[in-house]
Scaffold this motif. Sequence first.
Motif, PDB file in Angstrom:
ATOM      1  N   ALA A   7       0.861  -1.174   0.000  1.00 30.85           N
ATOM      2  CA  ALA A   7       0.000   0.000   0.000  1.00 30.85           C
ATOM      3  C   ALA A   7       0.897   1.223   0.000  1.00 30.85           C
ATOM      4  O   ALA A   7       1.830   1.311   0.799  1.00 30.85           O
ATOM      5  N   THR A   8       0.638   2.128  -0.914  1.00 29.78           N
ATOM      6  CA  THR A   8       1.350   3.401  -0.931  1.00 29.78           C
ATOM      7  C   THR A   8       0.337   4.463  -0.568  1.00 29.78           C
ATOM      8  O   THR A   8      -0.723   4.554  -1.182  1.00 29.78           O
ATOM      9  N   MET A   9       0.659   5.255   0.459  1.00 33.43           N
ATOM     10  CA  MET A   9      -0.289   6.245   0.943  1.00 33.43           C
ATOM     11  C   MET A   9       0.435   7.398   1.622  1.00 33.43           C
ATOM     12  O   MET A   9       1.633   7.315   1.874  1.00 33.43           O
ATOM     13  N   ILE A  10      -0.311   8.441   1.928  1.00 33.22           N
ATOM     14  CA  ILE A  10       0.209   9.579   2.694  1.00 33.22           C
ATOM     15  C   ILE A  10      -0.562   9.593   4.011  1.00 33.22           C
ATOM     16  O   ILE A  10      -1.736   9.969   4.045  1.00 33.22           O
ATOM     17  N   PRO A  11       0.073   9.159   5.100  1.00 34.31           N
ATOM     18  CA  PRO A  11      -0.646   9.061   6.376  1.00 34.31           C
ATOM     19  C   PRO A  11      -0.931  10.429   6.994  1.00 34.31           C
ATOM     20  O   PRO A  11      -0.203  11.391   6.771  1.00 34.31           O
ATOM     21  N   ARG A  12      -2.011  10.470   7.768  1.00 34.40           N
ATOM     22  CA  ARG A  12      -2.403  11.695   8.471  1.00 34.40           C
ATOM     23  C   ARG A  12      -1.890  11.706   9.901  1.00 34.40           C
ATOM     24  O   ARG A  12      -2.362  12.484  10.732  1.00 34.40           O
ATOM     25  N   ALA A  13      -0.934  10.844  10.208  1.00 36.63           N
ATOM     26  CA  ALA A  13      -0.357  10.789  11.554  1.00 36.63           C
ATOM     27  C   ALA A  13       1.078  10.269  11.443  1.00 36.63           C
ATOM     28  O   ALA A  13       1.429   9.604  10.472  1.00 36.63           O
ATOM     29  N   VAL A  71       6.787  10.086   9.008  1.00 33.06           N
ATOM     30  CA  VAL A  71       6.079  11.228   9.580  1.00 33.06           C
ATOM     31  C   VAL A  71       4.837  11.570   8.774  1.00 33.06           C
ATOM     32  O   VAL A  71       4.733  11.260   7.583  1.00 33.06           O
ATOM     33  N   LYS A  72       3.921  12.211   9.431  1.00 27.98           N
ATOM     34  CA  LYS A  72       2.659  12.666   8.841  1.00 27.98           C
ATOM     35  C   LYS A  72       2.947  13.459   7.563  1.00 27.98           C
ATOM     36  O   LYS A  72       3.824  14.312   7.525  1.00 27.98           O
ATOM     37  N   GLY A  73       2.202  13.151   6.490  1.00 30.19           N
ATOM     38  CA  GLY A  73       2.329  13.884   5.229  1.00 30.19           C
ATOM     39  C   GLY A  73       3.387  13.345   4.283  1.00 30.19           C
ATOM     40  O   GLY A  73       3.461  13.767   3.135  1.00 30.19           O
ATOM     41  N   GLU A  74       4.180  12.388   4.712  1.00 28.43           N
ATOM     42  CA  GLU A  74       5.245  11.801   3.895  1.00 28.43           C
ATOM     43  C   GLU A  74       4.682  10.591   3.138  1.00 28.43           C
ATOM     44  O   GLU A  74       3.935   9.802   3.709  1.00 28.43           O
ATOM     45  N   THR A  75       5.023  10.439   1.868  1.00 26.03           N
ATOM     46  CA  THR A  75       4.563   9.268   1.119  1.00 26.03           C
ATOM     47  C   THR A  75       5.226   8.024   1.703  1.00 26.03           C
ATOM     48  O   THR A  75       6.436   7.978   1.888  1.00 26.03           O
ATOM     49  N   VAL A  76       4.398   7.031   2.008  1.00 25.88           N
ATOM     50  CA  VAL A  76       4.865   5.829   2.690  1.00 25.88           C
ATOM     51  C   VAL A  76       4.515   4.608   1.857  1.00 25.88           C
ATOM     52  O   VAL A  76       3.397   4.480   1.355  1.00 25.88           O
TER      53      VAL A  76
END
Length: 158
Positions: free
Chosen positions: A61-67, A106-111
């Motif tokens: 899963a590639t996403m940008i987390p909110r935390a 970190v929050k806002g970083e593509t993961v």
Amino acid sequence: MVSVILLLLLGFGTVGAIPKYILCDTPQLNVFYILCDESDHPVLTMDPCIYRKNQLFNMSATMIPRADLDNVHAKIEIWQDSNKVSDQRYDLCSGVDDEFDFCGSVKGETVDMRVYGKSIGKMSFLKGIYVIKVHLFAGQQEEMFFCMEFTMSIKSNP
């Protein structure tokens, strides 16, 4: 008057539709998912698209987390019909010897959350339809930052 009422009902019916996304579809297995929040839409992959007991899967899963992802756990419920067949909590990131590369992001970083060579677990699924609810929580306050619901349809016995 009747046509106005029908138009209103049809309009309201399409506004509330929740999009379903296909993760895999083969003659043996069909998996699709819905998101709790469309703004969190990750890019998901799953390989192979078959089911056998102890089958190893690769998922990403590639996403940008909110935390921040320094303290993360998952709550996973599995339902068949209206019966809850499993309810588990998994600690994914604790800050000490974390198994996953995404821990500490970190929050806002593509993961990129990648899991290779893992099985669904010791649970054996028979032919049928299962709903798998996944909730991810982060931080000391354990605030939910992501959730989705998978529907897995096993079309033939493994």
